[in-house]
Motif scaffolding. Structure first.
Motif, short mmCIF file in Angstrom:
data_model
loop_
_atom_site.label_atom_id
_atom_site.label_comp_id
_atom_site.label_asym_id
_atom_site.label_seq_id
_atom_site.Cartn_x
_atom_site.Cartn_y
_atom_site.Cartn_z
N UNK A 51 0.82 -1.20 0.00
CA UNK A 51 0.00 0.00 0.00
C UNK A 51 0.86 1.26 0.00
N UNK A 52 1.91 1.26 0.80
CA UNK A 52 2.80 2.43 0.85
C UNK A 52 3.53 2.60 -0.47
N UNK A 53 3.97 1.50 -1.07
CA UNK A 53 4.70 1.60 -2.33
C UNK A 53 3.82 2.10 -3.47
N UNK A 54 2.53 1.76 -3.43
CA UNK A 54 1.64 2.16 -4.51
C UNK A 54 1.14 3.60 -4.37
N UNK A 55 1.40 4.23 -3.23
CA UNK A 55 0.94 5.60 -3.04
C UNK A 55 1.70 6.57 -3.95
N UNK A 56 1.06 7.66 -4.29
CA UNK A 56 1.73 8.72 -5.04
C UNK A 56 2.75 9.41 -4.14
N UNK A 60 3.01 9.89 -0.06
CA UNK A 60 4.11 9.20 0.62
C UNK A 60 4.93 10.19 1.44
N UNK A 61 5.24 11.35 0.87
CA UNK A 61 6.02 12.34 1.60
C UNK A 61 5.23 12.93 2.77
N UNK A 62 3.90 13.03 2.60
CA UNK A 62 3.07 13.50 3.72
C UNK A 62 3.13 12.52 4.89
N UNK A 63 3.04 11.22 4.58
CA UNK A 63 3.15 10.20 5.62
C UNK A 63 4.54 10.20 6.23
N UNK A 159 13.30 4.30 -0.82
CA UNK A 159 14.30 3.68 -1.67
C UNK A 159 13.67 2.66 -2.62
N UNK A 160 12.72 1.88 -2.11
CA UNK A 160 12.04 0.91 -2.97
C UNK A 160 11.20 1.60 -4.03
N UNK A 161 10.61 2.73 -3.68
CA UNK A 161 9.81 3.49 -4.66
C UNK A 161 10.70 4.02 -5.78
N UNK A 162 11.88 4.50 -5.43
CA UNK A 162 12.79 5.05 -6.42
C UNK A 162 13.33 3.96 -7.33
N UNK A 163 13.64 2.80 -6.76
CA UNK A 163 14.29 1.73 -7.52
C UNK A 163 13.31 0.74 -8.14
#
Length: 371
Positions: A51-56, A60-63, A159-163
């Motif tokens: 769920x966190x990875x799929x967020x925009x 994500x930065x707000x969380x 990091x996972x979102x970037x990669x």
């Protein structure tokens, strides 16, 4: 002037009315929504990582910011409560021999700063925990452990979102249009795909799905019925050497859903061709899928792609992406059925079939010469 603007406006309205809804956009995003889902949204919290990875990024930065600020402020309140209970604050007028739980906490602001220093392990040395009360020691240990967990989770999610291999898919591009023309004596549907990086996709595999509405013999209407479309290149459709742009093609034979289509009726069809490219990213060994779609208006009958690969004087191969989606008109049969009928007719001419209606009659020749 007004007539010209009116004509442009009417053409724009006709274009909008002709525009079709597509399941997959050109950049691979799926246009679908789920309604009346019976399961609770708390189900998504069970798989919190996905769920966190799929967020925009904005969510994500707000969380991310809220998690750190919230934990700092919460523990700041706890440190203030400890100082208040132990009467370490200046309003209690502690004696000179009084040993506080935490040195130099004078209010809520200093308690918040101590919480921040503790969790991010800054360690200025001005505020510190003493051995006076066990509550403060326990709170220090608990905040340190929870801070490591928050740091690991949030930094790992970013990091996972970037990669994610999804970003690698943005450097794989498909041609704007698909074309139909002859290739190797066969009528084929051709699509061009290119890798914009010099690093390869290992074990690449290309395939397609034709989405259309069908009616079964029982009268059931199936929306988005999927039909497999086999795409190949000259060396097959698996383990592609994907260093330069490739032209993949689908042979329109009697088993193809495009066999009964013609140049005149193509725009009247209602279908969406979704093309997939699966592979493994060479740098990260992560699987990657790229997809795009074509509707009838984006399939050009009687065209082929312009060449884009050339060889320089220095012996290097050069790819001109200016001609990547450029097409050239070529002579093409207006339907696959006509092409195969033409081939069968030529084959019969070469075989020389006997005409069953032909009758050989003998002619008696008489000589009119008198001796």
């Amino acid at each position: 002037m007004f007539s010209y603007l009116r004509e442009r406006f009417n053409s724009h309205l006709r274009e909008r009315s002709r525009r079709r809804a597509r399941l997959v956009s050109k950049d691979g995003r799926c246009n679908i929504e789920f309604g009346n889902v019976e399961q609770s949204r708390f189900v998504f919290l069970i798989d919190i990582w996905t769920t966190i990875l799929d967020l925009r990024w904005r969510y994500k930065m707000t969380i991310f910011i809220s998690a750190f600020l919230g934990s700092w402020f919460l523990f700041g309140l706890l440190w203030y409560v400890v100082a208040y209970i132990h009467k370490d604050l200046p309003e209690f007028n502690p004696s000179i021999n009084h040993t506080p739980c935490v040195e130099n906490i004078n209010g809520l602001t200093s308690a918040f700063l101590f919480s921040l220093e503790t969790q991010v392990t800054i360690g200025y040395g001005f505020r510190c925990v003493t051995e006076q009360c066990a509550t403060a020691i326990f709170l220090l240990i608990f905040q340190s452990i929870l801070g490591v967990i928050i740091n690991s989770f949030m930094c790992g999610a970013i990091l996972a979102k970037i990669s994610r291999s999804k970003n690698r898919a943005k450097t794989i591009t498909f041609s704007k249009n698909a074309v139909i023309s002859k290739r190797g004596g066969k009528l084929c549907l051709l699509i061009r795909v290119a890798n914009l990086r010099k690093s390869l996709l290992i074990g690449s595999h290309i395939y397609g799905k034709l989405l259309k509405t069908t009616i079964t013999p029982e009268g059931e209407t199936i929306i988005l019925d999927q039909v497999n479309i086999e795409f190949v290149v000259d060396a097959g459709n698996e383990n592609l050497f994907f260093i330069s742009p490739l032209t993949i093609y689908h042979i329109i034979d009697k088993n193809s859903p495009f066999f009964h289509m013609a140049a005149e009726t193509l725009l009247q069809q209602d279908f969406e061709l979704v093309v997939f490219l699966d592979g493994t990213v060479e740098a990260t060994s992560a699987t990657c899928q790229v997809r795009t779609s074509y509707i009838p208006e984006e399939v050009l009958w009687g065209y082929r792609f312009a060449p884009i690969v050339s060889k320089t004087k220095e012996g290097k191969y050069r790819v001109d992406f200016q001609n990547f989606s450029k097409t050239v008109a070529v002579e093409t049969p207006h339907c696959a059925f006509c092409l195969y009928n033409e081939k069968e007719a030529k084959a019969k001419e070469k075989k020389g079939y006997d005409n069953p209606g032909f009758v050989l009659s003998e002619v008696n020749e008489t000589s009119d010469t008198k001796m």
